[in-house]
Design a protein around this motif. Structure first.
Motif, mmCIF file in Angstrom:
data_model
loop_
_atom_site.group_PDB
_atom_site.id
_atom_site.type_symbol
_atom_site.label_atom_id
_atom_site.label_comp_id
_atom_site.label_asym_id
_atom_site.label_seq_id
_atom_site.Cartn_x
_atom_site.Cartn_y
_atom_site.Cartn_z
ATOM 1 N N MET A 30 0.828 -1.186 0.000
ATOM 2 C CA MET A 30 0.000 0.000 0.000
ATOM 3 C C MET A 30 0.875 1.253 0.000
ATOM 4 S SD MET A 30 -3.308 -1.090 2.347
ATOM 5 C CE MET A 30 -3.240 0.418 3.191
ATOM 6 N N LEU A 31 2.040 1.196 0.635
ATOM 7 C CA LEU A 31 2.933 2.354 0.618
ATOM 8 C C LEU A 31 3.409 2.652 -0.795
ATOM 9 C CD1 LEU A 31 5.061 1.807 3.846
ATOM 10 C CD2 LEU A 31 3.326 3.554 3.440
ATOM 11 N N CYS A 32 3.685 1.608 -1.562
ATOM 12 C CA CYS A 32 4.093 1.822 -2.956
ATOM 13 C C CYS A 32 2.965 2.473 -3.754
ATOM 14 C CB CYS A 32 4.502 0.503 -3.599
ATOM 15 S SG CYS A 32 6.027 -0.180 -2.938
ATOM 16 N N LEU A 33 1.739 2.039 -3.517
ATOM 17 C CA LEU A 33 0.593 2.640 -4.206
ATOM 18 C C LEU A 33 0.414 4.094 -3.783
ATOM 19 C CD1 LEU A 33 -2.009 -0.272 -3.924
ATOM 20 C CD2 LEU A 33 -0.676 0.400 -5.931
ATOM 21 N N ALA A 34 0.630 4.385 -2.502
ATOM 22 C CA ALA A 34 0.513 5.760 -2.011
ATOM 23 C C ALA A 34 1.618 6.638 -2.599
ATOM 24 C CB ALA A 34 0.563 5.787 -0.494
ATOM 25 N N ARG A 54 -10.461 9.476 1.826
ATOM 26 C CA ARG A 54 -9.303 8.890 1.157
ATOM 27 C C ARG A 54 -8.229 8.532 2.179
ATOM 28 N NH1 ARG A 54 -7.817 13.346 -3.217
ATOM 29 N NH2 ARG A 54 -7.707 14.503 -1.263
ATOM 30 N N ILE A 55 -7.654 7.346 2.039
ATOM 31 C CA ILE A 55 -6.584 6.883 2.915
ATOM 32 C C ILE A 55 -5.296 7.593 2.530
ATOM 33 C CG2 ILE A 55 -5.151 4.884 3.494
ATOM 34 C CD1 ILE A 55 -7.634 3.138 3.033
ATOM 35 N N PHE A 56 -4.537 8.049 3.550
ATOM 36 C CA PHE A 56 -3.234 8.635 3.269
ATOM 37 C C PHE A 56 -2.258 8.332 4.389
ATOM 38 C CE2 PHE A 56 -5.309 11.952 5.708
ATOM 39 C CZ PHE A 56 -4.294 12.539 6.451
ATOM 40 N N SER A 57 -0.989 8.388 4.039
ATOM 41 C CA SER A 57 0.090 8.197 4.996
ATOM 42 C C SER A 57 0.492 9.565 5.523
ATOM 43 C CB SER A 57 1.282 7.518 4.313
ATOM 44 O OG SER A 57 2.440 7.637 5.116
ATOM 45 N N VAL A 79 -2.562 3.377 11.786
ATOM 46 C CA VAL A 79 -1.374 3.379 10.940
ATOM 47 C C VAL A 79 -1.531 4.397 9.820
ATOM 48 C CG1 VAL A 79 0.009 1.969 9.352
ATOM 49 C CG2 VAL A 79 -0.815 1.003 11.511
ATOM 50 N N PHE A 80 -2.735 4.600 9.351
ATOM 51 C CA PHE A 80 -3.005 5.595 8.314
ATOM 52 C C PHE A 80 -4.140 6.493 8.767
ATOM 53 C CE2 PHE A 80 -5.558 1.871 6.952
ATOM 54 C CZ PHE A 80 -6.823 2.445 6.896
ATOM 55 N N SER A 81 -4.361 7.548 8.018
ATOM 56 C CA SER A 81 -5.471 8.463 8.301
ATOM 57 C C SER A 81 -6.368 8.546 7.079
ATOM 58 C CB SER A 81 -4.941 9.853 8.631
ATOM 59 O OG SER A 81 -4.221 9.831 9.826
ATOM 60 N N ARG A 82 -7.503 9.174 7.272
ATOM 61 C CA ARG A 82 -8.425 9.453 6.167
ATOM 62 C C ARG A 82 -8.694 10.944 6.145
ATOM 63 N NH1 ARG A 82 -11.166 4.966 3.921
ATOM 64 N NH2 ARG A 82 -10.830 3.072 5.120
ATOM 65 N N ASP A 83 -8.775 11.504 4.936
ATOM 66 C CA ASP A 83 -9.102 12.922 4.835
ATOM 67 C C ASP A 83 -10.620 13.098 4.889
ATOM 68 O OD1 ASP A 83 -10.016 12.210 2.295
ATOM 69 O OD2 ASP A 83 -8.582 13.453 1.220
ATOM 70 N N ASP A 84 -11.080 14.321 4.709
ATOM 71 C CA ASP A 84 -12.520 14.593 4.818
ATOM 72 C C ASP A 84 -13.337 13.915 3.729
ATOM 73 O OD1 ASP A 84 -11.415 16.209 2.881
ATOM 74 O OD2 ASP A 84 -12.540 17.990 3.450
ATOM 75 N N ARG A 85 -12.685 13.472 2.656
ATOM 76 C CA ARG A 85 -13.381 12.732 1.591
ATOM 77 C C ARG A 85 -13.305 11.226 1.792
ATOM 78 N NH1 ARG A 85 -10.921 15.501 -3.689
ATOM 79 N NH2 ARG A 85 -10.140 17.260 -2.511
ATOM 80 N N ARG A 92 -9.790 -6.400 3.280
ATOM 81 C CA ARG A 92 -10.685 -5.736 4.239
ATOM 82 C C ARG A 92 -10.224 -5.960 5.683
ATOM 83 N NH1 ARG A 92 -16.743 -5.558 1.838
ATOM 84 N NH2 ARG A 92 -16.075 -5.030 -0.253
ATOM 85 N N ARG A 93 -9.781 -7.152 5.985
ATOM 86 C CA ARG A 93 -9.301 -7.453 7.335
ATOM 87 C C ARG A 93 -8.054 -6.630 7.647
ATOM 88 N NH1 ARG A 93 -5.499 -10.666 9.014
ATOM 89 N NH2 ARG A 93 -5.339 -11.843 7.074
ATOM 90 N N LEU A 94 -7.125 -6.575 6.708
ATOM 91 C CA LEU A 94 -5.885 -5.830 6.926
ATOM 92 C C LEU A 94 -6.142 -4.326 7.012
ATOM 93 C CD1 LEU A 94 -3.552 -7.876 4.569
ATOM 94 C CD2 LEU A 94 -3.505 -7.840 7.073
ATOM 95 N N LEU A 95 -7.006 -3.804 6.157
ATOM 96 C CA LEU A 95 -7.346 -2.377 6.229
ATOM 97 C C LEU A 95 -7.980 -2.041 7.575
ATOM 98 C CD1 LEU A 95 -8.771 -1.646 2.670
ATOM 99 C CD2 LEU A 95 -6.732 -0.641 3.705
ATOM 100 N N SER A 96 -8.852 -2.922 8.034
ATOM 101 C CA SER A 96 -9.508 -2.716 9.322
ATOM 102 C C SER A 96 -8.483 -2.695 10.457
ATOM 103 C CB SER A 96 -10.540 -3.817 9.551
ATOM 104 O OG SER A 96 -11.102 -3.708 10.819
ATOM 105 N N GLU A 97 -7.552 -3.626 10.417
ATOM 106 C CA GLU A 97 -6.521 -3.679 11.456
ATOM 107 C C GLU A 97 -5.629 -2.438 11.414
ATOM 108 O OE1 GLU A 97 -2.658 -6.336 12.777
ATOM 109 O OE2 GLU A 97 -4.192 -7.250 11.502
ATOM 110 N N LEU A 98 -5.209 -2.045 10.232
ATOM 111 C CA LEU A 98 -4.350 -0.859 10.103
ATOM 112 C C LEU A 98 -5.075 0.401 10.561
ATOM 113 C CD1 LEU A 98 -2.650 -1.591 6.675
ATOM 114 C CD2 LEU A 98 -1.583 -1.677 8.942
#
Length: 84
Positions: A1-5, A57-60, A49-55, A38-44
């Motif tokens: 996911m870091l590479c995608l980000a 979107r997941i970001f580091s 480990v990550f945040s979400r903006d007001d829209r 979905r399980r990994l996203l939920s755990e993170l």
């Protein structure tokens, strides 16, 4: 996911332009099953480990902070290098 980000626009975001990547898209891009993703996203997210903006979107946070620092450093470099 870091590479995608790192490839995301804006830098550090898991998105395709203005659209956030869905769990299905992330699963396809990472090679995990949808259930695993979905399980990994939920755990993170639970471990913050990550945040979400007001829209949504997941970001580091670290990648975004580093990109901002790089932009500031480049701007100072154009002015001679010393920010003071």
């Amino acid at each position: 996911m870091l590479c995608l980000a790192a490839q995301g626009e804006p830098f550090g975001y898991l998105c395709d332009g203005e659209e956030e990547l869905s769990p299905e898209e992330i699963a396809r891009m990472t090679g995990f099953t949808l259930k695993q993703t979905r399980r990994l996203l939920s755990e993170l997210e639970r471990r913050r480990v990550f945040s979400r903006d007001d829209r949504g979107r997941i970001f580091s946070r670290r990648m975004v902070r580093d990109a901002d620092e790089l932009r500031r450093s480049r701007a100072h470099g154009l002015k001679g290098g010393n920010p003071n």
